[in-house]
Motif scaffolding. Structure first.
Motif, PDB file in Angstrom:
ATOM      1  N   ALA A  19       0.828  -1.212   0.000  1.00 36.09           N
ATOM      2  CA  ALA A  19       0.000   0.000   0.000  1.00 36.09           C
ATOM      3  C   ALA A  19       0.861   1.259   0.000  1.00 36.09           C
ATOM      4  N   GLU A  20       1.958   1.230   0.740  1.00 39.33           N
ATOM      5  CA  GLU A  20       2.850   2.400   0.749  1.00 39.33           C
ATOM      6  C   GLU A  20       3.392   2.668  -0.648  1.00 39.33           C
ATOM      7  N   GLY A  21       3.743   1.614  -1.360  1.00 35.12           N
ATOM      8  CA  GLY A  21       4.230   1.767  -2.726  1.00 35.12           C
ATOM      9  C   GLY A  21       3.156   2.285  -3.670  1.00 35.12           C
ATOM     10  N   MET A  22       1.908   1.985  -3.364  1.00 33.74           N
ATOM     11  CA  MET A  22       0.809   2.435  -4.214  1.00 33.74           C
ATOM     12  C   MET A  22       0.510   3.924  -4.044  1.00 33.74           C
ATOM     13  N   ARG A  23       1.013   4.532  -2.973  1.00 36.78           N
ATOM     14  CA  ARG A  23       0.796   5.975  -2.758  1.00 36.78           C
ATOM     15  C   ARG A  23       1.254   6.799  -3.953  1.00 36.78           C
ATOM     16  N   THR A  24       2.306   6.333  -4.618  1.00 42.93           N
ATOM     17  CA  THR A  24       2.860   7.092  -5.739  1.00 42.93           C
ATOM     18  C   THR A  24       2.495   6.500  -7.098  1.00 42.93           C
ATOM     19  N   ALA A  25       1.699   5.441  -7.099  1.00 39.45           N
ATOM     20  CA  ALA A  25       1.300   4.824  -8.365  1.00 39.45           C
ATOM     21  C   ALA A  25       0.311   5.743  -9.081  1.00 39.45           C
ATOM     22  N   PRO A  26       0.599   6.108 -10.316  1.00 39.35           N
ATOM     23  CA  PRO A  26      -0.322   6.975 -11.051  1.00 39.35           C
ATOM     24  C   PRO A  26      -1.719   6.356 -11.140  1.00 39.35           C
ATOM     25  N   GLY A  27      -2.712   7.143 -10.784  1.00 35.98           N
ATOM     26  CA  GLY A  27      -4.097   6.699 -10.890  1.00 35.98           C
ATOM     27  C   GLY A  27      -4.638   5.955  -9.689  1.00 35.98           C
ATOM     28  N   CYS A  28      -3.807   5.682  -8.671  1.00 41.05           N
ATOM     29  CA  CYS A  28      -4.298   4.989  -7.481  1.00 41.05           C
ATOM     30  C   CYS A  28      -4.999   6.001  -6.585  1.00 41.05           C
ATOM     31  N   GLU A  29      -6.297   5.856  -6.449  1.00 39.83           N
ATOM     32  CA  GLU A  29      -7.085   6.775  -5.630  1.00 39.83           C
ATOM     33  C   GLU A  29      -7.347   6.213  -4.238  1.00 39.83           C
ATOM     34  N   LEU A  30      -7.290   4.896  -4.110  1.00 40.33           N
ATOM     35  CA  LEU A  30      -7.545   4.259  -2.814  1.00 40.33           C
ATOM     36  C   LEU A  30      -6.907   2.884  -2.821  1.00 40.33           C
ATOM     37  N   TYR A  31      -6.227   2.543  -1.738  1.00 42.01           N
ATOM     38  CA  TYR A  31      -5.666   1.209  -1.558  1.00 42.01           C
ATOM     39  C   TYR A  31      -5.661   0.950  -0.057  1.00 42.01           C
ATOM     40  N   TRP A  49      -9.116   2.857  -8.689  1.00 37.18           N
ATOM     41  CA  TRP A  49      -8.188   3.395  -9.680  1.00 37.18           C
ATOM     42  C   TRP A  49      -8.910   4.398 -10.560  1.00 37.18           C
ATOM     43  N   SER A  50      -8.177   5.366 -11.065  1.00 36.16           N
ATOM     44  CA  SER A  50      -8.778   6.393 -11.919  1.00 36.16           C
ATOM     45  C   SER A  50      -9.347   5.787 -13.197  1.00 36.16           C
ATOM     46  N   ASP A  51      -8.706   4.731 -13.692  1.00 38.33           N
ATOM     47  CA  ASP A  51      -9.208   4.049 -14.886  1.00 38.33           C
ATOM     48  C   ASP A  51      -8.540   2.680 -14.988  1.00 38.33           C
ATOM     49  N   GLU A  52      -9.013   1.882 -15.904  1.00 38.33           N
ATOM     50  CA  GLU A  52      -8.507   0.524 -16.071  1.00 38.33           C
ATOM     51  C   GLU A  52      -7.032   0.507 -16.473  1.00 38.33           C
ATOM     52  N   ALA A  53      -6.618   1.471 -17.269  1.00 39.07           N
ATOM     53  CA  ALA A  53      -5.216   1.519 -17.704  1.00 39.07           C
ATOM     54  C   ALA A  53      -4.278   1.707 -16.513  1.00 39.07           C
ATOM     55  N   ALA A  54      -4.658   2.545 -15.555  1.00 40.16           N
ATOM     56  CA  ALA A  54      -3.825   2.766 -14.361  1.00 40.16           C
ATOM     57  C   ALA A  54      -3.747   1.494 -13.521  1.00 40.16           C
ATOM     58  N   SER A  55      -4.872   0.809 -13.374  1.00 39.26           N
ATOM     59  CA  SER A  55      -4.894  -0.442 -12.628  1.00 39.26           C
ATOM     60  C   SER A  55      -4.019  -1.496 -13.312  1.00 39.26           C
ATOM     61  N   ASP A  56      -4.161  -1.613 -14.628  1.00 36.67           N
ATOM     62  CA  ASP A  56      -3.355  -2.572 -15.384  1.00 36.67           C
ATOM     63  C   ASP A  56      -1.871  -2.267 -15.258  1.00 36.67           C
TER      64      ASP A  56
END
Length: 93
Positions: A19-31, A49-56
């Motif tokens: 989850a800490e690493g996801m803080r800076t993942a583009p498009g991650c709005e909640l983890y 995620w902001s969209d499917e591409a960010a999640s992928d």
């Protein structure tokens, strides 16, 4: 996700590192890493995620880089995914 017996707390801790690493993942709005009081070895992760591409893109990162490499040995089986499409409410932009 279900941990091997007795490893629920370790799995949750490992996922908090992810989850800490996801803080800076583009498009991650909640983890958010969740546990339930009646299932000692179950851990739920709620992701938005902001969209499917960010999640992928996040799923396609190197497992070690994302921190997943540390949690995989703690899993009793493959994670179950439940895909939802949020329609609104507090906490979503």
């Amino acid at each position: 996700m279900v941990a091997v017996p007795g490893s629920g707390a370790a799995l949750a801790e490992g996922l908090l590192k992810v989850a800490e690493g996801m803080r800076t993942a583009p498009g991650c709005e909640l983890y958010v890493v969740n546990r339930t009081p009646d299932e000692e070895d179950a851990v739920w992760v709620t992701e938005v995620w902001s969209d499917e591409a960010a999640s992928d893109a996040a799923l396609n990162r190197d497992l070690g880089e994302a921190g997943f490499g540390e949690v995989l040995p703690l899993l009793a089986g493959p994670p179950e995914f439940i895909e939802l499409n949020p329609v609104g409410g507090p906490g979503l932009s």
